[in-house]
Design an enzyme around this catalytic site. Sequence first.
Site, mmCIF file in Angstrom:
data_model
loop_
_atom_site.group_PDB
_atom_site.id
_atom_site.type_symbol
_atom_site.label_atom_id
_atom_site.label_comp_id
_atom_site.label_asym_id
_atom_site.label_seq_id
_atom_site.Cartn_x
_atom_site.Cartn_y
_atom_site.Cartn_z
ATOM 1 N N THR A 43 0.827 -1.224 0.000
ATOM 2 C CA THR A 43 0.000 0.000 0.000
ATOM 3 C C THR A 43 0.844 1.249 0.000
ATOM 4 O OG1 THR A 43 -1.797 -1.116 1.119
ATOM 5 C CG2 THR A 43 -1.733 1.264 1.360
ATOM 6 N N TYR A 57 -8.065 0.611 -3.300
ATOM 7 C CA TYR A 57 -6.973 1.128 -4.120
ATOM 8 C C TYR A 57 -6.203 -0.062 -4.671
ATOM 9 C CZ TYR A 57 -4.652 -0.192 0.158
ATOM 10 O OH TYR A 57 -4.229 -0.923 1.251
ATOM 11 N N SER A 90 1.919 -7.802 -0.506
ATOM 12 C CA SER A 90 2.707 -8.707 0.339
ATOM 13 C C SER A 90 1.998 -10.035 0.634
ATOM 14 C CB SER A 90 3.083 -8.022 1.652
ATOM 15 O OG SER A 90 1.951 -7.876 2.485
ATOM 16 N N THR A 123 1.547 -4.331 4.249
ATOM 17 C CA THR A 123 1.388 -4.572 5.692
ATOM 18 C C THR A 123 0.846 -5.960 5.994
ATOM 19 O OG1 THR A 123 -0.843 -3.645 5.650
ATOM 20 C CG2 THR A 123 0.986 -2.134 6.203
ATOM 21 N N ASP A 124 0.264 -6.640 4.994
ATOM 22 C CA ASP A 124 -0.381 -7.925 5.289
ATOM 23 C C ASP A 124 0.593 -8.962 5.841
ATOM 24 O OD1 ASP A 124 -3.011 -8.050 2.735
ATOM 25 O OD2 ASP A 124 -2.665 -6.778 4.494
ATOM 26 N N LYS A 196 0.183 -7.257 12.872
ATOM 27 C CA LYS A 196 -0.879 -6.396 12.334
ATOM 28 C C LYS A 196 -2.155 -6.787 13.058
ATOM 29 C CE LYS A 196 -3.063 -4.828 8.026
ATOM 30 N NZ LYS A 196 -3.073 -4.962 6.537
ATOM 31 N N GLU A 316 -2.050 -27.737 28.090
ATOM 32 C CA GLU A 316 -3.219 -28.310 27.395
ATOM 33 C C GLU A 316 -2.954 -29.709 26.836
ATOM 34 O OE1 GLU A 316 -6.559 -25.994 27.852
ATOM 35 O OE2 GLU A 316 -6.310 -27.816 26.648
HETATM 36 N N1 DGL Z 1 -2.383 -5.993 -0.253
HETATM 37 C C1 DGL Z 1 -1.863 -5.543 1.004
HETATM 38 C C2 DGL Z 1 -0.351 -5.783 1.093
HETATM 39 O O1 DGL Z 1 0.327 -5.568 0.089
HETATM 40 C C3 DGL Z 1 -2.114 -4.093 1.189
HETATM 41 C C4 DGL Z 1 -2.020 -3.732 2.627
HETATM 42 C C5 DGL Z 1 -0.958 -2.718 2.906
HETATM 43 O O2 DGL Z 1 0.163 -2.757 2.332
HETATM 44 O O3 DGL Z 1 -1.232 -1.893 3.797
HETATM 45 O O4 DGL Z 1 0.118 -6.155 2.174
#
Ligand code: DGL
Length: 359
Positions: A43, A57, A90, A123-124, A196, A316
């Site tokens: 992103t 986007y 990602s 971020t993923d 995240k 457990e």
């Molecule tokens: N498709 C997600 C990624 O590339 C977008 C999320 C992001 O980068 O914030 O991880």
Amino acid sequence: MRVHFSIQQLIAGATLAALSALTSLAQAQVPKPNVVVLATGGTIAGAGASALNSATYAAAKVPVDKLLAGLPELANVANVKGEQVFQIASESFTNTQLMTLGKRVSALVKQADVDGVVITHGTDTLEETAFFLNLVVHTDKPIVVVGSMRPGTALSADGALNLLDAVTVAASKDAAGKGVLVTMNDSIQSGRDVVKSVNLKVEAFRSQWGALGFVIEGKNYWFRAPVKRHTAQSEFDIDNINELAPVEIIYSYGNVPRTGFDALAKTGIKAVIHGGPGNGSVADRIVPALQAMRSAGIQVIRSSRVPEGFVLRNAEQPDDKYDWVVAHDLNPQKARILAAVALTKTDDSKELQRIFWEY
Ligand code: DGL
């Protein structure tokens, strides 16, 4: 009204002006650190149709040179060079991307003319890449992974300040030796601990153990340091790794059938991460499936799908009796990264458990 200055006041004023000019000159003379920005997509390189598209986007569109050109403030912090390693979202990373990125970072930190490295990333899966680099890159130089929750085209985009903060930290001597770091939304997080935790807010990244510090208006404020092994103290070195071990995750939930476990057992994996409820609990009907995997030489690692806490060994499940490993406080996706790295060096379950305690 006439204001009279004494000679002394005039001299003092002139002295102060001269000192300030000399300070600025001196600062201009101090060579700036050299920081390399490796761009992978996400992103932070995204673009939306309008300023109102903060969540709708296309990721991985803006090239690194344009990202850097759009942030002239970087020049006040460091000499910055950009490299486009990938241009992907990602969630589409594979072990291949991790290895390519890790080897490039390892090569750069060996260069005397590189003082720090920044990786721009979606971020993923950012938390997985940050942990991976934390395990395998042998350096004390700052390595900072950064992303954004909104594309640069959106109102109140967060990428520019996140990137400036990342370069600031990567250019900072006081960031050395703290392992791989993540700068998001003013905070400096440990690449090991950060996850995240929110999928639509700029305050998306957190660690249950807290941030290491903050970066505010170009200054780092540190409050703690990592205690787990990382980077230069790691027994794993990307330069000696050619391929990560095949490790997969399977989540458990009410009504989970054996089907997925039995199918996974036949795919040649070296370890399975069981993402269980609670304290890494395993349903009665699934215990024999995991025991069969262990008997087939597959390492069984119990993790938890619960965001906080850590899996207690022999609580457990009788891990000693079953020869299983617990993932400590690592979520399933981070446990997979550590297992995939550790299994390049050992297939001994007791050694694996030691590694999960120490990293
Ligand atoms: N498709 C997600 C990624 O590339 C977008 C999320 C992001 O980068 O914030 O991880």
